[in-house]
Enzyme design. Structure first.
Site, PDB file in Angstrom:
ATOM      1  N   TYR A   1       0.605 -23.365  -4.580  1.00 29.01           N
ATOM      2  CA  TYR A   1       0.230 -22.144  -3.870  1.00 29.01           C
ATOM      3  C   TYR A   1       1.078 -21.893  -2.640  1.00 29.01           C
ATOM      4  CZ  TYR A   1      -3.202 -25.623  -2.192  1.00 29.01           C
ATOM      5  OH  TYR A   1      -3.824 -26.751  -1.753  1.00 29.01           O
TER       6      TYR A   1
ATOM      7  N   GLU B   1       3.661   6.639   8.892  1.00 27.55           N
ATOM      8  CA  GLU B   1       2.775   5.567   8.425  1.00 27.55           C
ATOM      9  C   GLU B   1       3.510   4.229   8.346  1.00 27.55           C
ATOM     10  OE1 GLU B   1      -0.465   4.736   4.862  1.00 27.55           O
ATOM     11  OE2 GLU B   1       0.954   6.387   4.642  1.00 27.55           O
TER      12      GLU B   1
ATOM     13  N   LYS C   1      -4.445  -2.337   0.066  1.00 25.27           N
ATOM     14  CA  LYS C   1      -4.079  -1.786   1.373  1.00 25.27           C
ATOM     15  C   LYS C   1      -5.381  -1.634   2.151  1.00 25.27           C
ATOM     16  CE  LYS C   1      -1.441   1.788   3.642  1.00 25.27           C
ATOM     17  NZ  LYS C   1      -0.555   2.936   3.474  1.00 25.27           N
TER      18      LYS C   1
ATOM     19  N   ILE D   1       1.832   1.056  -2.835  1.00 29.98           N
ATOM     20  CA  ILE D   1       1.389  -0.291  -3.225  1.00 29.98           C
ATOM     21  C   ILE D   1       1.724  -0.560  -4.690  1.00 29.98           C
ATOM     22  CG2 ILE D   1      -0.402  -0.508  -1.469  1.00 29.98           C
ATOM     23  CD1 ILE D   1      -2.499  -0.015  -3.639  1.00 29.98           C
ATOM     24  N   GLU D   2       1.840   0.493  -5.494  1.00 27.36           N
ATOM     25  CA  GLU D   2       2.211   0.310  -6.900  1.00 27.36           C
ATOM     26  C   GLU D   2       3.594  -0.323  -7.018  1.00 27.36           C
ATOM     27  OE1 GLU D   2      -0.523   3.977  -6.854  1.00 27.36           O
ATOM     28  OE2 GLU D   2       1.009   3.125  -5.546  1.00 27.36           O
TER      29      GLU D   2
END
Length: 134
Positions: A59, A26, A106, A78-79
């Site tokens: 930004y 992945e 994701k 993703i955590e």
């Protein structure tokens, strides 16, 4: 009557392509990730009155920091990515906001029939440091 004012700067759906995934397969290809950050203020932000970039959460600086952190290494979760991004945002911009919210999505997780992105969010109220008296 009591009026409560709230102000927010929202950077929404900043897309990046990252090596992200649980398996080596992945992580072999970059995955699309959307990152959103909200800076909230309990009082009128200085930038609203001064019109000075130095008083604002720029930004461009925020998105540059996100790119720098997110591209340092591959991430399995993703955590973990969100936590590393969040810690850096608090260090860099925590003195300018009352609250920071982060959402990492994701876009295309390898889950059959999943129609929407997987999301992980972190939020922190930032309290001013107490004044210590001698």
């Amino acid at each position: 009557m009591i009026a409560i004012e709230r102000y927010q700067l929202i950077i929404s759906k900043f897309r990046m392509w990252l090596f992200l995934g649980c398996s080596v397969e992945e992580r072999h290809f970059k995955q699309p990730v959307l990152i959103s950050v909200t800076f909230s203020y309990n009082e009128v932000p200085s930038a609203c009155l001064s019109d000075k970039l130095s008083d604002a959460c720029c930004y461009l600086e925020v998105t540059s920091l996100i790119e720098e952190i997110a591209n340092t290494k591959p991430y399995a979760l993703i955590e973990h990515l969100a936590n590393e991004l969040f810690d850096s945002l608090v260090i860099s911009f925590g003195d300018k906001a009352s609250k920071i919210d982060l959402e990492v999505e994701k876009e295309r997780p390898p889950v059959p029939n999943l129609l929407n992105p997987i999301k992980f969010t972190i939020s922190k109220e930032l309290c001013p440091s107490p004044v210590l008296s001698a």
